[in-house]
Motif scaffolding. Structure first.
Motif, PDB file in Angstrom:
ATOM      1  N   LEU A 212      24.381  21.154  93.508  1.00  0.00           N
ATOM      2  CA  LEU A 212      24.229  21.863  94.780  1.00  0.00           C
ATOM      3  C   LEU A 212      24.177  20.832  95.894  1.00  0.00           C
ATOM      4  CD1 LEU A 212      21.420  24.303  93.561  1.00  0.00           C
ATOM      5  CD2 LEU A 212      23.888  24.646  93.455  1.00  0.00           C
ATOM      6  N   GLU A 213      25.125  20.911  96.822  1.00  0.00           N
ATOM      7  CA  GLU A 213      25.240  19.920  97.902  1.00  0.00           C
ATOM      8  C   GLU A 213      25.263  20.655  99.236  1.00  0.00           C
ATOM      9  OE1 GLU A 213      25.286  16.601  98.743  1.00  0.00           O
ATOM     10  OE2 GLU A 213      25.758  17.381 100.737  1.00  0.00           O
ATOM     11  N   LYS A 214      24.433  20.202 100.173  1.00  0.00           N
ATOM     12  CA  LYS A 214      24.308  20.934 101.445  1.00  0.00           C
ATOM     13  C   LYS A 214      25.547  20.793 102.325  1.00  0.00           C
ATOM     14  CE  LYS A 214      21.538  17.320 103.782  1.00  0.00           C
ATOM     15  NZ  LYS A 214      22.511  16.688 104.643  1.00  0.00           N
ATOM     16  N   GLU A 215      26.293  19.706 102.164  1.00  0.00           N
ATOM     17  CA  GLU A 215      27.503  19.539 102.983  1.00  0.00           C
ATOM     18  C   GLU A 215      28.704  19.373 102.051  1.00  0.00           C
ATOM     19  OE1 GLU A 215      26.957  16.674 106.163  1.00  0.00           O
ATOM     20  OE2 GLU A 215      24.821  17.138 106.095  1.00  0.00           O
TER      21      GLU A 215
ATOM     22  N   ALA B  23      24.607   8.717 102.388  1.00  0.00           N
ATOM     23  CA  ALA B  23      24.609   7.258 102.164  1.00  0.00           C
ATOM     24  C   ALA B  23      25.749   6.785 101.255  1.00  0.00           C
ATOM     25  CB  ALA B  23      23.268   6.842 101.573  1.00  0.00           C
ATOM     26  N   SER B  24      26.140   7.626 100.309  1.00  0.00           N
ATOM     27  CA  SER B  24      27.116   7.161  99.308  1.00  0.00           C
ATOM     28  C   SER B  24      28.509   6.931  99.882  1.00  0.00           C
ATOM     29  CB  SER B  24      27.168   8.131  98.131  1.00  0.00           C
ATOM     30  OG  SER B  24      25.895   8.161  97.510  1.00  0.00           O
ATOM     31  N   SER B  25      28.781   7.449 101.080  1.00  0.00           N
ATOM     32  CA  SER B  25      30.063   7.087 101.678  1.00  0.00           C
ATOM     33  C   SER B  25      29.867   6.039 102.772  1.00  0.00           C
ATOM     34  CB  SER B  25      30.767   8.319 102.248  1.00  0.00           C
ATOM     35  OG  SER B  25      29.912   8.958 103.144  1.00  0.00           O
TER      36      SER B  25
ATOM     37  N   GLY C 110      29.369  -0.982  99.099  1.00  0.00           N
ATOM     38  CA  GLY C 110      29.867  -0.911  97.721  1.00  0.00           C
ATOM     39  C   GLY C 110      29.618  -2.150  96.885  1.00  0.00           C
ATOM     40  N   MET C 111      28.780  -3.061  97.381  1.00  0.00           N
ATOM     41  CA  MET C 111      28.523  -4.286  96.607  1.00  0.00           C
ATOM     42  C   MET C 111      27.745  -3.959  95.336  1.00  0.00           C
ATOM     43  SD  MET C 111      27.332  -6.933  99.570  1.00  0.00           S
ATOM     44  CE  MET C 111      26.195  -5.774 100.281  1.00  0.00           C
ATOM     45  N   LEU C 112      28.104  -4.631  94.261  1.00  0.00           N
ATOM     46  CA  LEU C 112      27.361  -4.500  93.001  1.00  0.00           C
ATOM     47  C   LEU C 112      26.558  -5.795  92.857  1.00  0.00           C
ATOM     48  CD1 LEU C 112      30.273  -2.989  90.849  1.00  0.00           C
ATOM     49  CD2 LEU C 112      28.542  -1.773  92.201  1.00  0.00           C
TER      50      LEU C 112
ATOM     51  N   TRP D  92      22.806  24.691 100.559  1.00  0.00           N
ATOM     52  CA  TRP D  92      21.596  23.966 100.975  1.00  0.00           C
ATOM     53  C   TRP D  92      20.410  24.452 100.159  1.00  0.00           C
ATOM     54  CZ3 TRP D  92      21.409  21.716 106.370  1.00  0.00           C
ATOM     55  CH2 TRP D  92      20.218  20.993 106.568  1.00  0.00           C
ATOM     56  N   VAL D  93      19.779  23.551  99.441  1.00  0.00           N
ATOM     57  CA  VAL D  93      18.589  23.929  98.677  1.00  0.00           C
ATOM     58  C   VAL D  93      17.394  23.899  99.616  1.00  0.00           C
ATOM     59  CG1 VAL D  93      17.096  23.381  96.722  1.00  0.00           C
ATOM     60  CG2 VAL D  93      19.570  22.990  96.554  1.00  0.00           C
ATOM     61  N   LYS D  94      16.737  25.046  99.721  1.00  0.00           N
ATOM     62  CA  LYS D  94      15.576  25.148 100.621  1.00  0.00           C
ATOM     63  C   LYS D  94      14.300  24.715  99.903  1.00  0.00           C
ATOM     64  CE  LYS D  94      17.715  26.950 104.091  1.00  0.00           C
ATOM     65  NZ  LYS D  94      17.907  26.117 105.263  1.00  0.00           N
TER      66      LYS D  94
ATOM     67  N   HIS E  62      16.946   4.916  95.870  1.00  0.00           N
ATOM     68  CA  HIS E  62      17.696   3.727  95.431  1.00  0.00           C
ATOM     69  C   HIS E  62      17.875   2.682  96.538  1.00  0.00           C
ATOM     70  CE1 HIS E  62      18.698   6.724  92.384  1.00  0.00           C
ATOM     71  NE2 HIS E  62      19.136   5.762  91.599  1.00  0.00           N
ATOM     72  N   PHE E  63      17.410   2.994  97.717  1.00  0.00           N
ATOM     73  CA  PHE E  63      17.371   2.081  98.863  1.00  0.00           C
ATOM     74  C   PHE E  63      18.685   1.318  99.083  1.00  0.00           C
ATOM     75  CE2 PHE E  63      15.141  -1.761 100.982  1.00  0.00           C
ATOM     76  CZ  PHE E  63      15.340  -1.213 102.235  1.00  0.00           C
ATOM     77  N   ARG E  64      18.671  -0.020  98.982  1.00  0.00           N
ATOM     78  CA  ARG E  64      19.871  -0.830  99.300  1.00  0.00           C
ATOM     79  C   ARG E  64      20.851  -0.913  98.145  1.00  0.00           C
ATOM     80  NH1 ARG E  64      19.495  -5.146 102.986  1.00  0.00           N
ATOM     81  NH2 ARG E  64      20.692  -6.383 101.516  1.00  0.00           N
ATOM     82  N   ASN E  65      20.476  -0.347  96.979  1.00  0.00           N
ATOM     83  CA  ASN E  65      21.261  -0.630  95.775  1.00  0.00           C
ATOM     84  C   ASN E  65      21.727   0.610  95.007  1.00  0.00           C
ATOM     85  OD1 ASN E  65      21.206  -3.647  95.675  1.00  0.00           O
ATOM     86  ND2 ASN E  65      19.036  -3.214  95.910  1.00  0.00           N
ATOM     87  N   GLY E  66      21.862   1.711  95.715  1.00  0.00           N
ATOM     88  CA  GLY E  66      22.211   2.961  95.025  1.00  0.00           C
ATOM     89  C   GLY E  66      23.593   2.974  94.399  1.00  0.00           C
ATOM     90  N   ILE E  67      24.510   2.187  94.928  1.00  0.00           N
ATOM     91  CA  ILE E  67      25.859   2.149  94.336  1.00  0.00           C
ATOM     92  C   ILE E  67      25.771   1.317  93.052  1.00  0.00           C
ATOM     93  CG2 ILE E  67      28.297   1.574  94.736  1.00  0.00           C
ATOM     94  CD1 ILE E  67      26.965   3.715  96.738  1.00  0.00           C
ATOM     95  N   LEU E  68      25.175   0.137  93.181  1.00  0.00           N
ATOM     96  CA  LEU E  68      24.967  -0.738  92.014  1.00  0.00           C
ATOM     97  C   LEU E  68      24.250   0.001  90.877  1.00  0.00           C
ATOM     98  CD1 LEU E  68      24.499  -3.498  90.526  1.00  0.00           C
ATOM     99  CD2 LEU E  68      22.495  -3.788  91.992  1.00  0.00           C
ATOM    100  N   LEU E  69      23.182   0.717  91.212  1.00  0.00           N
ATOM    101  CA  LEU E  69      22.342   1.328  90.168  1.00  0.00           C
ATOM    102  C   LEU E  69      22.911   2.644  89.635  1.00  0.00           C
ATOM    103  CD1 LEU E  69      18.805   0.762  91.787  1.00  0.00           C
ATOM    104  CD2 LEU E  69      20.011  -0.743  90.200  1.00  0.00           C
TER     105      LEU E  69
END
Ligand SMILES: Cc1cc2nc3c(=O)[nH]c(=O)nc-3n(C[C@H](O)[C@H](O)[C@H](O)COP(=O)(O)OP(=O)(O)OC[C@H]3O[C@@H](n4cnc5c(N)ncnc54)[C@H](O)[C@@H]3O)c2cc1C
Length: 377
Positions: free
Chosen positions: A32-35, A41-43, A47-49, A177-179, A333-340
């Motif tokens: 379920l995605e609101k947009e 953040a993921s776009s 993209g650094m690993l 949108w999940v309320k 996941h802060f600064r590292n969500g793509i890596l993790l």
């Protein structure tokens, strides 16, 4: 009534990775995605690993980060095949440059403990760095070289995760949108959304920086996350001018597979908006051009911003909610969500299946680690 085995709240890279891994294991999954998928953040990420360039100390985070990075080798070709979508993935290494002896000593210590853990890492003199990257002109003391740290195109990978999950049977609901979460007596059973109610045995919150905005039954709350806005820009040089990612204390310069160079990023705590300020772009550009002056003649491409989800101790929440059965968290996941992201999917699927055995990761990423019962800060 819509009924699933697992509902995932959030169409970012971590929701995508979890959806993909659970679909592979034949769970009936809804996202379920609101947009739109990959709208936050993921776009926005570079993209650094950066499994070796980012961690400052040895421990659970470093262990998880390097295993996640290494898993990209297998995962990227697999997801390209299952999703039928290309994912740009480069293993071009990172140079963490040092401007002072103090920084150099700190990096040499990091190299030493990472080598002890069996990871390739090497100190390079300034001359060695200038030979490797002739367009790097800043006066440096040297650089730590982390040859295994690579990069991906984050929005592409996020979309490929969801396309892969969908091809394996998952239902992806955009603009939903999940309320809040539904349940009673300490058990979560479903969610209330703008498109009605959905029910599942397991509900995973992967809503990034927006996680605390979801309401829980009985006035309970999800853990606090601090939004940390990041601004970033891209330019396109006429021809490639650097090969490795160059990482300094004030800016990183990431040469992408499509010929662009990403230059990032600011860190502005407490801000959810995605406005890009002229001052931030001026400062990032000035720092990048000081290090690689040839960037000055590159064509301007674009600038954008996103919001990183930061926890109290900087480590993600990956596991069961301390007070509600059926509720799981994969956020912060802060600064590292793509890596993790690569290992987040596997680790969450393992935990939901009751097969997770890394005690060190369970403790370090436990969503209840800062809470007393019923009170999550
Ligand atoms: C400028 C910048 C540079 C970065 N660079 C890097 C990098 O180089 N390497 C790296 O590893 N990381 C990087 N990051 C961090 C990385 O982008 C994040 O850690 C990661 O994207 C978080 O992913 P996520 O799936 O957890 O959250 P998100 O991508 O934020 O996804 C959460 C999703 O949940 C949805 N959502 C929220 N609330 C609800 C709701 N109530 N109902 C339905 N849907 C909801 C949102 O719309 C969103 O799509 C960077 C971040 C920024 C901002």
């Amino acid at each position: 009534m819509q009924k699933y085995d697992v509902i995932i709240i959030g169409g970012g890279i971590n929701g995508g990775s979890i959806a993909y891994q659970l679909s592979k294991r034949n769970y009936r999954v809804a996202v379920l995605e609101k947009e739109r998928i990959a709208s936050e953040a993921s776009s926005a990420a570079a993209g650094m690993l950066g499994a070796q360039v980012e961690p400052r100390i040895d421990g659970a985070f470093f262990d998880f980060a390097r295993k996640s990075r290494d898993y990209f080798d297998q995962l990227v070709p697999e997801i390209e095949q299952v999703s039928d979508q290309p994912v740009e993935f480069l293993k071009n290494g990172m140079l963490r440059i040092a401007f002072s002896e103090e920084e150099a000593n700190m990096l040499k210590e990091r190299i030493a403990w990472q080598q002890e853990q069996g990871e390739p890492a090497e100190w390079l003199s300034a001359d060695q760095v200038y030979q490797m990257e002739p367009e790097l002109k800043a006066e440096i003391v040297g650089a730590a070289s982390f040859p295994k740290d690579g990069q991906v195109m984050p929005a592409q990978l996020t979309k490929a995760f969801f396309k892969g999950a969908s091809n394996l049977g998952a239902d992806i609901y955009e603009f939903t949108w999940v309320k809040g979460l539904l349940g009673k007596n300490g058990v979560i059973t479903g969610v209330e959304t703008t498109s009605g109610r959905f029910y599942a045995e397991h509900i995973v919150v992967a809503a990034g920086a927006f996680t605390p905005h979801l309401s829980l039954p009985d006035g309970a709350s999800l853990p606090t996350l601090t939004p940390v806005k990041g601004e970033i820009l891209a330019v396109r040089p006429e021809k490639p001018i650097i090969t490795s990612t160059i990482y300094s204390p004030t800016v990183y310069i990431v040469p992408k597979a499509n010929g662009e160079i990403f230059i990032g990023a600011t860190e502005r705590e407490g801000i959810y908006d995605k406005i890009v300020s002229f001052e931030s772009i001026r400062r990032l550009s000035a720092e990048a051009c000081r290090i690689v002056p040839a960037l000055r003649s590159a064509e301007w491409s674009r600038a954008w911003a996103g919001v990183r989800p930061q926890t109290i101790d900087g480590l993600p929440y990956l596991g069961p909610h301390p007070d509600f059965k059926g509720l799981w968290l994969a956020a912060g996941h802060f600064r590292n969500g793509i890596l993790l992201s690569a290992l987040t999917g596997v680790w969450m699927a393992d935990q939901i299946e009751g097969k997770a055995d890394h005690l060190e990761w369970k403790d370090a990423f436990d969503p209840g680690r800062h809470s007393q019962k019923g009170v999550i800060p």
